[in-house]
Enzyme design. Structure first.
Site, PDB file in Angstrom:
ATOM      1  N   GLU A 175       0.814  -1.216   0.000  1.00 31.18           N
ATOM      2  CA  GLU A 175       0.000   0.000   0.000  1.00 31.18           C
ATOM      3  C   GLU A 175       0.850   1.269   0.000  1.00 31.18           C
ATOM      4  O   GLU A 175       0.368   2.348   0.331  1.00 31.18           O
ATOM      5  CB  GLU A 175      -0.948  -0.015   1.199  1.00 31.18           C
ATOM      6  CG  GLU A 175      -1.870  -1.222   1.239  1.00 31.18           C
ATOM      7  CD  GLU A 175      -3.170  -1.025   0.479  1.00 31.18           C
ATOM      8  OE1 GLU A 175      -3.756   0.063   0.575  1.00 31.18           O
ATOM      9  OE2 GLU A 175      -3.611  -1.969  -0.199  1.00 31.18           O
ATOM     10  N   HIS A 251      -4.261   1.586   7.666  1.00 27.93           N
ATOM     11  CA  HIS A 251      -2.870   1.867   7.305  1.00 27.93           C
ATOM     12  C   HIS A 251      -2.144   2.374   8.541  1.00 27.93           C
ATOM     13  O   HIS A 251      -2.751   2.977   9.438  1.00 27.93           O
ATOM     14  CB  HIS A 251      -2.765   2.950   6.222  1.00 27.93           C
ATOM     15  CG  HIS A 251      -3.195   2.510   4.869  1.00 27.93           C
ATOM     16  ND1 HIS A 251      -3.900   3.326   4.021  1.00 27.93           N
ATOM     17  CD2 HIS A 251      -3.009   1.343   4.203  1.00 27.93           C
ATOM     18  CE1 HIS A 251      -4.138   2.680   2.883  1.00 27.93           C
ATOM     19  NE2 HIS A 251      -3.617   1.485   2.974  1.00 27.93           N
ATOM     20  N   CYS A 370      -2.777  11.311   3.805  1.00 33.00           N
ATOM     21  CA  CYS A 370      -3.144  10.441   2.684  1.00 33.00           C
ATOM     22  C   CYS A 370      -2.957  11.147   1.356  1.00 33.00           C
ATOM     23  O   CYS A 370      -2.670  10.520   0.332  1.00 33.00           O
ATOM     24  CB  CYS A 370      -4.609  10.002   2.807  1.00 33.00           C
ATOM     25  SG  CYS A 370      -4.932   8.792   4.093  1.00 33.00           S
TER      26      CYS A 370
END
Length: 441
Positions: A175, A251, A370
Protein backbone atom coordinates in the site's frame (compact mmCIF):
# COMPACT_ATOMS: atom_id res chain seq x y z
CA UNK A 1 26.49 15.65 2.98
CA UNK A 2 24.59 16.65 -0.16
CA UNK A 3 21.80 19.14 0.50
CA UNK A 4 18.37 17.63 -0.16
CA UNK A 5 14.77 18.70 0.32
CA UNK A 6 11.65 16.80 1.23
CA UNK A 7 8.92 17.80 -1.23
CA UNK A 8 5.25 17.08 -0.65
CA UNK A 9 3.70 15.82 -3.88
CA UNK A 10 -0.05 16.11 -3.28
CA UNK A 11 -2.58 14.30 -5.42
CA UNK A 12 -5.10 16.45 -7.27
CA UNK A 13 -8.60 15.14 -6.62
CA UNK A 14 -10.11 13.79 -9.83
CA UNK A 15 -13.39 14.93 -11.48
CA UNK A 16 -15.14 11.66 -10.54
CA UNK A 17 -14.66 12.10 -6.78
CA UNK A 18 -17.60 10.23 -5.23
CA UNK A 19 -18.63 8.29 -2.14
CA UNK A 20 -19.10 4.64 -3.05
CA UNK A 21 -17.90 3.11 0.24
CA UNK A 22 -15.50 0.77 -1.57
CA UNK A 23 -12.77 0.55 1.06
CA UNK A 24 -13.60 -2.26 3.48
CA UNK A 25 -11.87 -1.61 6.78
CA UNK A 26 -11.90 2.16 6.31
CA UNK A 27 -14.57 3.34 8.74
CA UNK A 28 -15.11 6.76 7.13
CA UNK A 29 -15.34 5.35 3.62
CA UNK A 30 -17.85 2.72 4.66
CA UNK A 31 -19.89 5.16 6.76
CA UNK A 32 -20.37 7.75 4.00
CA UNK A 33 -21.34 5.35 1.24
CA UNK A 34 -23.88 6.79 -1.25
CA UNK A 35 -23.58 10.37 -0.02
CA UNK A 36 -23.46 13.12 -2.66
CA UNK A 37 -19.96 14.50 -3.21
CA UNK A 38 -18.68 17.85 -4.44
CA UNK A 39 -15.68 17.24 -6.75
CA UNK A 40 -14.97 20.94 -7.26
CA UNK A 41 -14.89 21.62 -3.54
CA UNK A 42 -12.73 18.53 -3.03
CA UNK A 43 -10.02 19.57 -5.47
CA UNK A 44 -10.04 23.13 -4.16
CA UNK A 45 -9.70 22.01 -0.55
CA UNK A 46 -6.61 20.07 -1.59
CA UNK A 47 -5.22 23.02 -3.49
CA UNK A 48 -5.73 25.32 -0.51
CA UNK A 49 -3.70 22.99 1.68
CA UNK A 50 -0.92 22.72 -0.90
CA UNK A 51 -0.75 26.47 -1.38
CA UNK A 52 -0.71 27.16 2.35
CA UNK A 53 2.25 24.80 2.81
CA UNK A 54 4.01 26.49 -0.10
CA UNK A 55 3.49 29.87 1.59
CA UNK A 56 4.97 28.42 4.79
CA UNK A 57 8.13 27.78 2.81
CA UNK A 58 7.64 24.01 2.55
CA UNK A 59 8.47 22.61 -0.92
CA UNK A 60 5.21 21.58 -2.59
CA UNK A 61 4.26 19.97 -5.88
CA UNK A 62 1.23 18.30 -7.45
CA UNK A 63 0.51 14.86 -8.87
CA UNK A 64 -2.28 14.71 -11.48
CA UNK A 65 -5.26 12.36 -11.18
CA UNK A 66 -5.67 9.20 -13.21
CA UNK A 67 -8.40 9.22 -15.86
CA UNK A 68 -11.68 7.82 -14.59
CA UNK A 69 -13.97 6.04 -15.38
CA UNK A 70 -11.35 3.52 -16.52
CA UNK A 71 -13.03 2.22 -19.66
CA UNK A 72 -9.97 0.19 -20.64
CA UNK A 73 -10.51 -2.00 -17.57
CA UNK A 74 -14.21 -2.43 -18.45
CA UNK A 75 -13.29 -3.52 -21.96
CA UNK A 76 -10.82 -6.04 -20.53
CA UNK A 77 -13.74 -7.43 -18.55
CA UNK A 78 -15.84 -8.02 -21.67
CA UNK A 79 -17.93 -4.86 -22.02
CA UNK A 80 -18.07 -3.79 -25.67
CA UNK A 81 -19.40 -0.99 -27.83
CA UNK A 82 -18.94 2.76 -27.81
CA UNK A 83 -17.88 4.49 -24.62
CA UNK A 84 -21.51 5.40 -23.93
CA UNK A 85 -22.66 1.83 -24.58
CA UNK A 86 -20.00 0.39 -22.29
CA UNK A 87 -21.03 2.72 -19.46
CA UNK A 88 -24.71 1.94 -20.01
CA UNK A 89 -24.12 -1.81 -19.93
CA UNK A 90 -21.97 -1.82 -16.81
CA UNK A 91 -24.39 0.53 -15.01
CA UNK A 92 -27.21 -1.94 -15.60
CA UNK A 93 -25.32 -5.19 -15.17
CA UNK A 94 -22.67 -4.38 -12.53
CA UNK A 95 -23.15 -0.99 -10.84
CA UNK A 96 -20.55 -1.79 -8.16
CA UNK A 97 -18.00 -2.40 -10.90
CA UNK A 98 -18.86 1.00 -12.38
CA UNK A 99 -18.20 2.59 -9.00
CA UNK A 100 -14.85 0.80 -8.81
CA UNK A 101 -13.59 2.01 -12.19
CA UNK A 102 -14.87 5.53 -11.43
CA UNK A 103 -13.12 5.94 -8.08
CA UNK A 104 -10.91 9.02 -7.71
CA UNK A 105 -8.81 7.21 -5.10
CA UNK A 106 -5.52 8.04 -6.85
CA UNK A 107 -5.85 11.40 -5.02
CA UNK A 108 -4.39 9.62 -1.96
CA UNK A 109 -0.82 9.65 -3.16
CA UNK A 110 0.53 8.26 0.11
CA UNK A 111 -0.55 5.01 -1.56
CA UNK A 112 1.02 5.82 -4.92
CA UNK A 113 4.42 4.33 -4.19
CA UNK A 114 7.25 3.78 -1.77
CA UNK A 115 10.16 6.13 -2.41
CA UNK A 116 13.75 5.90 -1.17
CA UNK A 117 16.16 8.84 -1.56
CA UNK A 118 19.57 8.49 -3.14
CA UNK A 119 21.32 8.88 0.23
CA UNK A 120 19.86 5.54 1.33
CA UNK A 121 20.43 3.36 -1.74
CA UNK A 122 23.58 1.45 -2.65
CA UNK A 123 23.51 2.73 -6.25
CA UNK A 124 22.99 6.37 -5.24
CA UNK A 125 19.70 6.70 -7.12
CA UNK A 126 16.21 7.72 -6.04
CA UNK A 127 14.06 4.58 -6.12
CA UNK A 128 10.32 4.31 -6.71
CA UNK A 129 8.11 1.23 -6.45
CA UNK A 130 4.51 1.91 -7.45
CA UNK A 131 2.14 0.24 -4.98
CA UNK A 132 0.06 -2.68 -6.24
CA UNK A 133 -2.83 -1.93 -3.82
CA UNK A 134 -3.84 -5.55 -4.27
CA UNK A 135 -6.39 -5.67 -1.46
CA UNK A 136 -9.07 -3.54 -3.14
CA UNK A 137 -10.00 -3.98 -6.82
CA UNK A 138 -10.72 -0.29 -7.42
CA UNK A 139 -7.21 0.56 -6.25
CA UNK A 140 -5.38 -2.39 -7.78
CA UNK A 141 -5.98 -1.01 -11.27
CA UNK A 142 -3.97 2.11 -10.33
CA UNK A 143 -0.54 0.46 -10.04
CA UNK A 144 0.57 0.27 -13.70
CA UNK A 145 -0.91 3.71 -14.42
CA UNK A 146 0.85 5.25 -11.41
CA UNK A 147 4.14 3.64 -12.46
CA UNK A 148 3.78 5.25 -15.89
CA UNK A 149 3.04 8.63 -14.31
CA UNK A 150 6.07 8.46 -12.00
CA UNK A 151 8.32 7.50 -14.91
CA UNK A 152 7.03 10.49 -16.88
CA UNK A 153 7.80 12.96 -14.08
CA UNK A 154 11.08 11.46 -12.84
CA UNK A 155 12.43 10.45 -16.23
CA UNK A 156 16.21 10.88 -15.94
CA UNK A 157 17.61 7.35 -15.61
CA UNK A 158 20.91 8.67 -14.28
CA UNK A 159 19.06 9.87 -11.15
CA UNK A 160 15.92 7.74 -10.84
CA UNK A 161 15.22 3.99 -10.72
CA UNK A 162 11.65 2.78 -11.21
CA UNK A 163 10.24 -0.60 -10.22
CA UNK A 164 6.96 -2.07 -11.37
CA UNK A 165 4.30 -2.87 -8.76
CA UNK A 166 4.87 -6.13 -6.91
CA UNK A 167 2.95 -9.18 -8.17
CA UNK A 168 -0.78 -8.93 -7.50
CA UNK A 169 -2.33 -11.15 -4.86
CA UNK A 170 -2.63 -11.21 -1.10
CA UNK A 171 0.91 -12.44 -0.46
CA UNK A 172 2.63 -9.30 -1.72
CA UNK A 173 0.00 -6.71 -0.87
CA UNK A 174 1.68 -3.30 -0.88
CA UNK A 175 0.00 0.00 0.00
CA UNK A 176 2.97 2.31 -0.52
CA UNK A 177 4.18 5.06 1.79
CA UNK A 178 1.08 4.82 3.99
CA UNK A 179 2.95 1.99 5.72
CA UNK A 180 6.45 3.45 5.45
CA UNK A 181 8.30 6.12 7.43
CA UNK A 182 11.80 7.51 7.05
CA UNK A 183 13.72 9.07 9.94
CA UNK A 184 16.93 11.03 9.50
CA UNK A 185 18.96 13.89 10.93
CA UNK A 186 18.98 15.86 7.67
CA UNK A 187 17.08 14.89 4.53
CA UNK A 188 20.29 14.57 2.51
CA UNK A 189 21.92 12.19 5.01
CA UNK A 190 21.40 8.41 5.16
CA UNK A 191 18.25 7.65 7.12
CA UNK A 192 16.37 4.80 8.74
CA UNK A 193 13.49 3.34 6.74
CA UNK A 194 10.68 1.84 8.80
CA UNK A 195 8.40 -0.62 7.01
CA UNK A 196 5.18 -1.37 8.90
CA UNK A 197 3.27 -4.49 7.90
CA UNK A 198 -0.04 -6.01 8.96
CA UNK A 199 0.74 -9.70 8.66
CA UNK A 200 3.07 -12.42 7.44
CA UNK A 201 1.55 -13.74 4.21
CA UNK A 202 3.34 -17.11 4.19
CA UNK A 203 3.09 -17.92 7.90
CA UNK A 204 -0.50 -18.21 9.17
CA UNK A 205 0.74 -18.99 12.69
CA UNK A 206 1.80 -15.35 13.13
CA UNK A 207 -0.59 -12.74 14.59
CA UNK A 208 -3.01 -11.15 12.10
CA UNK A 209 -6.24 -9.14 12.25
CA UNK A 210 -9.48 -11.11 12.36
CA UNK A 211 -12.12 -8.61 11.23
CA UNK A 212 -10.54 -6.32 8.64
CA UNK A 213 -7.78 -7.14 6.14
CA UNK A 214 -4.09 -6.52 6.67
CA UNK A 215 -3.24 -4.68 3.47
CA UNK A 216 0.56 -4.67 3.79
CA UNK A 217 2.52 -7.88 4.18
CA UNK A 218 5.94 -8.42 5.65
CA UNK A 219 6.99 -10.13 2.43
CA UNK A 220 6.03 -7.08 0.33
CA UNK A 221 7.99 -4.75 2.59
CA UNK A 222 11.06 -6.96 2.41
CA UNK A 223 10.83 -7.06 -1.40
CA UNK A 224 10.77 -3.27 -1.64
CA UNK A 225 13.78 -2.95 0.65
CA UNK A 226 15.67 -5.33 -1.67
CA UNK A 227 14.56 -3.54 -4.84
CA UNK A 228 15.63 -0.17 -3.42
CA UNK A 229 19.08 -1.54 -2.48
CA UNK A 230 18.79 -0.32 1.11
CA UNK A 231 21.47 -0.90 3.73
CA UNK A 232 20.26 -3.76 5.93
CA UNK A 233 21.34 -2.07 9.15
CA UNK A 234 19.23 0.98 8.28
CA UNK A 235 15.96 -0.90 7.68
CA UNK A 236 13.47 -1.80 10.42
CA UNK A 237 10.42 -4.02 9.91
CA UNK A 238 7.65 -3.46 12.45
CA UNK A 239 4.32 -5.24 12.72
CA UNK A 240 1.22 -3.11 13.12
CA UNK A 241 -1.02 -4.09 16.01
CA UNK A 242 -3.67 -6.43 14.53
CA UNK A 243 -6.17 -5.29 17.16
CA UNK A 244 -6.08 -1.70 15.89
CA UNK A 245 -6.46 -2.81 12.27
CA UNK A 246 -9.70 -4.43 13.39
CA UNK A 247 -10.78 -1.07 14.82
CA UNK A 248 -10.39 0.79 11.53
CA UNK A 249 -6.65 1.57 11.42
CA UNK A 250 -6.29 0.23 7.89
CA UNK A 251 -2.87 1.87 7.31
CA UNK A 252 -0.05 2.73 9.68
CA UNK A 253 -0.39 6.41 8.76
CA UNK A 254 -3.74 6.43 10.57
CA UNK A 255 -1.94 5.82 13.86
CA UNK A 256 1.67 7.05 13.44
CA UNK A 257 3.63 9.69 11.54
CA UNK A 258 7.34 10.48 11.44
CA UNK A 259 9.63 13.21 10.16
CA UNK A 260 13.38 13.60 10.50
CA UNK A 261 14.13 12.78 14.16
CA UNK A 262 10.53 12.59 15.42
CA UNK A 263 8.14 9.64 15.55
CA UNK A 264 4.64 10.63 16.72
CA UNK A 265 2.47 7.60 17.45
CA UNK A 266 -0.33 6.08 19.52
CA UNK A 267 0.73 3.59 22.18
CA UNK A 268 -1.36 0.86 20.51
CA UNK A 269 0.20 1.37 17.06
CA UNK A 270 2.65 -1.54 17.08
CA UNK A 271 2.30 -5.18 18.08
CA UNK A 272 5.54 -5.22 20.09
CA UNK A 273 6.12 -1.55 20.82
CA UNK A 274 9.17 -1.88 23.05
CA UNK A 275 11.08 -4.04 20.58
CA UNK A 276 10.06 -1.80 17.68
CA UNK A 277 11.31 1.36 19.38
CA UNK A 278 14.54 -0.33 20.46
CA UNK A 279 15.19 -1.51 16.89
CA UNK A 280 14.51 1.96 15.49
CA UNK A 281 16.82 3.61 18.02
CA UNK A 282 19.56 1.08 17.30
CA UNK A 283 19.32 1.69 13.55
CA UNK A 284 19.17 5.47 14.01
CA UNK A 285 22.34 5.66 16.10
CA UNK A 286 23.39 8.03 18.86
CA UNK A 287 21.93 11.26 17.47
CA UNK A 288 18.95 12.86 19.20
CA UNK A 289 15.71 11.00 18.47
CA UNK A 290 12.25 11.94 19.78
CA UNK A 291 9.53 9.35 20.39
CA UNK A 292 6.27 11.19 21.10
CA UNK A 293 3.93 8.52 22.36
CA UNK A 294 0.24 9.25 22.93
CA UNK A 295 -1.37 7.08 25.59
CA UNK A 296 -4.83 5.55 25.33
CA UNK A 297 -5.76 7.50 28.44
CA UNK A 298 -4.85 10.81 26.78
CA UNK A 299 -6.30 9.75 23.43
CA UNK A 300 -8.73 6.82 23.14
CA UNK A 301 -8.21 4.99 19.88
CA UNK A 302 -11.73 5.87 18.71
CA UNK A 303 -10.93 9.60 18.96
CA UNK A 304 -7.66 9.11 17.09
CA UNK A 305 -9.40 7.26 14.24
CA UNK A 306 -12.36 9.61 13.94
CA UNK A 307 -10.24 12.77 14.02
CA UNK A 308 -7.36 11.36 11.93
CA UNK A 309 -4.93 12.99 14.35
CA UNK A 310 -2.08 10.73 13.22
CA UNK A 311 -2.95 11.15 9.56
CA UNK A 312 -1.58 14.65 9.94
CA UNK A 313 1.47 15.78 8.03
CA UNK A 314 4.51 16.35 10.19
CA UNK A 315 6.65 18.92 8.37
CA UNK A 316 9.87 20.79 9.05
CA UNK A 317 9.50 24.58 9.07
CA UNK A 318 12.11 26.82 7.44
CA UNK A 319 12.11 28.89 10.63
CA UNK A 320 12.99 25.87 12.73
CA UNK A 321 10.98 23.22 14.51
CA UNK A 322 8.12 21.22 13.07
CA UNK A 323 4.40 21.68 12.50
CA UNK A 324 1.48 19.28 12.43
CA UNK A 325 -0.87 19.79 9.48
CA UNK A 326 -4.18 18.49 10.83
CA UNK A 327 -7.71 18.14 9.44
CA UNK A 328 -10.52 20.30 10.83
CA UNK A 329 -11.90 17.20 12.54
CA UNK A 330 -9.08 17.48 15.09
CA UNK A 331 -10.18 20.97 16.08
CA UNK A 332 -13.80 19.81 16.28
CA UNK A 333 -12.94 17.02 18.74
CA UNK A 334 -12.52 18.56 22.22
CA UNK A 335 -10.30 15.77 23.53
CA UNK A 336 -8.02 15.83 20.49
CA UNK A 337 -7.80 19.60 20.40
CA UNK A 338 -6.99 19.79 24.11
CA UNK A 339 -4.22 17.24 23.60
CA UNK A 340 -2.72 19.25 20.74
CA UNK A 341 -2.72 22.45 22.77
CA UNK A 342 -0.97 20.65 25.62
CA UNK A 343 1.55 19.10 23.18
CA UNK A 344 2.66 22.57 22.10
CA UNK A 345 3.67 23.41 25.68
CA UNK A 346 6.15 20.53 25.84
CA UNK A 347 9.81 20.61 24.93
CA UNK A 348 9.49 18.71 21.65
CA UNK A 349 10.37 19.70 18.06
CA UNK A 350 6.64 20.17 17.31
CA UNK A 351 6.09 23.92 17.64
CA UNK A 352 2.89 24.60 15.67
CA UNK A 353 -0.42 23.12 14.57
CA UNK A 354 -2.13 24.23 11.35
CA UNK A 355 -5.74 23.24 10.66
CA UNK A 356 -7.14 22.59 7.18
CA UNK A 357 -10.59 21.78 5.86
CA UNK A 358 -10.30 18.61 3.77
CA UNK A 359 -13.77 17.28 4.55
CA UNK A 360 -14.42 16.00 1.03
CA UNK A 361 -11.39 13.71 1.34
CA UNK A 362 -12.02 12.89 5.00
CA UNK A 363 -15.52 11.60 4.25
CA UNK A 364 -13.95 9.04 1.97
CA UNK A 365 -11.37 8.10 4.59
CA UNK A 366 -8.32 10.15 3.65
CA UNK A 367 -6.75 12.95 5.70
CA UNK A 368 -3.88 15.38 5.02
CA UNK A 369 -1.19 12.69 5.07
CA UNK A 370 -3.14 10.44 2.68
CA UNK A 371 -3.14 13.24 0.12
CA UNK A 372 0.62 13.55 -0.15
CA UNK A 373 3.68 11.55 -1.15
CA UNK A 374 6.96 12.74 0.39
CA UNK A 375 9.82 12.73 -2.11
CA UNK A 376 13.37 13.67 -1.14
CA UNK A 377 15.41 15.25 -3.94
CA UNK A 378 18.72 17.04 -4.24
CA UNK A 379 18.81 20.25 -6.26
CA UNK A 380 20.36 18.46 -9.23
CA UNK A 381 17.70 15.74 -9.13
CA UNK A 382 14.95 18.29 -8.91
CA UNK A 383 16.37 20.21 -11.87
CA UNK A 384 15.80 17.21 -14.14
CA UNK A 385 12.02 17.40 -13.63
CA UNK A 386 10.76 19.33 -16.63
CA UNK A 387 7.05 19.08 -15.86
CA UNK A 388 5.48 22.17 -14.31
CA UNK A 389 4.38 20.38 -11.15
CA UNK A 390 5.78 22.88 -8.62
CA UNK A 391 3.33 24.91 -6.54
CA UNK A 392 3.55 28.70 -6.91
CA UNK A 393 1.24 31.70 -6.90
CA UNK A 394 0.77 31.30 -10.64
CA UNK A 395 0.21 27.55 -10.47
CA UNK A 396 -2.34 27.93 -7.67
CA UNK A 397 -4.33 30.45 -9.71
CA UNK A 398 -4.15 28.37 -12.89
CA UNK A 399 -5.16 25.13 -11.16
CA UNK A 400 -8.15 26.76 -9.48
CA UNK A 401 -9.27 28.15 -12.83
CA UNK A 402 -8.83 24.68 -14.35
CA UNK A 403 -11.00 23.16 -11.62
CA UNK A 404 -13.71 25.81 -12.16
CA UNK A 405 -13.84 24.93 -15.85
CA UNK A 406 -13.87 21.15 -15.58
CA UNK A 407 -15.34 20.00 -12.25
CA UNK A 408 -18.93 19.48 -11.18
CA UNK A 409 -20.26 20.81 -7.90
CA UNK A 410 -22.15 17.59 -7.08
CA UNK A 411 -21.87 13.96 -8.01
CA UNK A 412 -24.08 11.02 -7.00
CA UNK A 413 -23.81 7.30 -7.71
CA UNK A 414 -26.33 7.65 -10.54
CA UNK A 415 -24.14 10.24 -12.26
CA UNK A 416 -21.34 7.73 -12.79
CA UNK A 417 -23.26 6.20 -15.70
CA UNK A 418 -23.49 9.54 -17.50
CA UNK A 419 -21.32 9.38 -20.67
CA UNK A 420 -20.89 13.14 -20.39
CA UNK A 421 -18.98 12.67 -17.13
CA UNK A 422 -16.36 10.60 -18.95
CA UNK A 423 -16.08 13.27 -21.65
CA UNK A 424 -15.66 15.95 -18.99
CA UNK A 425 -13.00 13.86 -17.24
CA UNK A 426 -11.08 13.34 -20.48
CA UNK A 427 -11.18 17.06 -21.18
CA UNK A 428 -10.00 17.85 -17.65
CA UNK A 429 -7.08 15.41 -17.88
CA UNK A 430 -6.06 16.67 -21.33
CA UNK A 431 -6.19 20.30 -20.19
CA UNK A 432 -4.11 19.44 -17.13
CA UNK A 433 -1.50 17.72 -19.27
CA UNK A 434 -1.07 20.93 -21.22
CA UNK A 435 -0.95 22.99 -18.03
CA UNK A 436 1.72 20.79 -16.48
CA UNK A 437 3.52 20.06 -19.79
CA UNK A 438 3.27 16.39 -18.91
CA UNK A 439 1.96 13.35 -20.73
CA UNK A 440 1.09 10.39 -18.54
CA UNK A 441 -1.65 8.36 -20.29
Amino acid sequence: MTQAYEINFDGLVGPTHNYAGLSYGNVASMGNSSAVSNPREAVKQGLQKMYALHKLGIPQAVLPPLLRPDLATLRRLGFTGTDAQVLNKVAKQAPVLLACVSSASSMWTANACTMSPSADSLDGKVHFTAANLANRFHRSIEGPQTAKLLRAIFADESHFAHHDPLPLGDHFGDEGAANHTRLCREYGEPGVQIFVYGKYAFDPTQPAPQKFPARQTREASEAIARLHQLHADKVVFVQQNPAVIDQGVFHNDVIAVGNRNVLFFHEQAFLDKDTALADIRRAYGDDELHFIEVSSKAMPLEDAVRSYLFNSQLVSLPTGGMALIVPGECEANPRVWAYLQELLTRQTPIKAVHVFDVKQSMRNGGGPACLRQRIVLTESQRSTVSAKVWMSDEAFSALNAWADRHYRESLSAADLADPQLFIESEQAVSALQLLLTLRYR
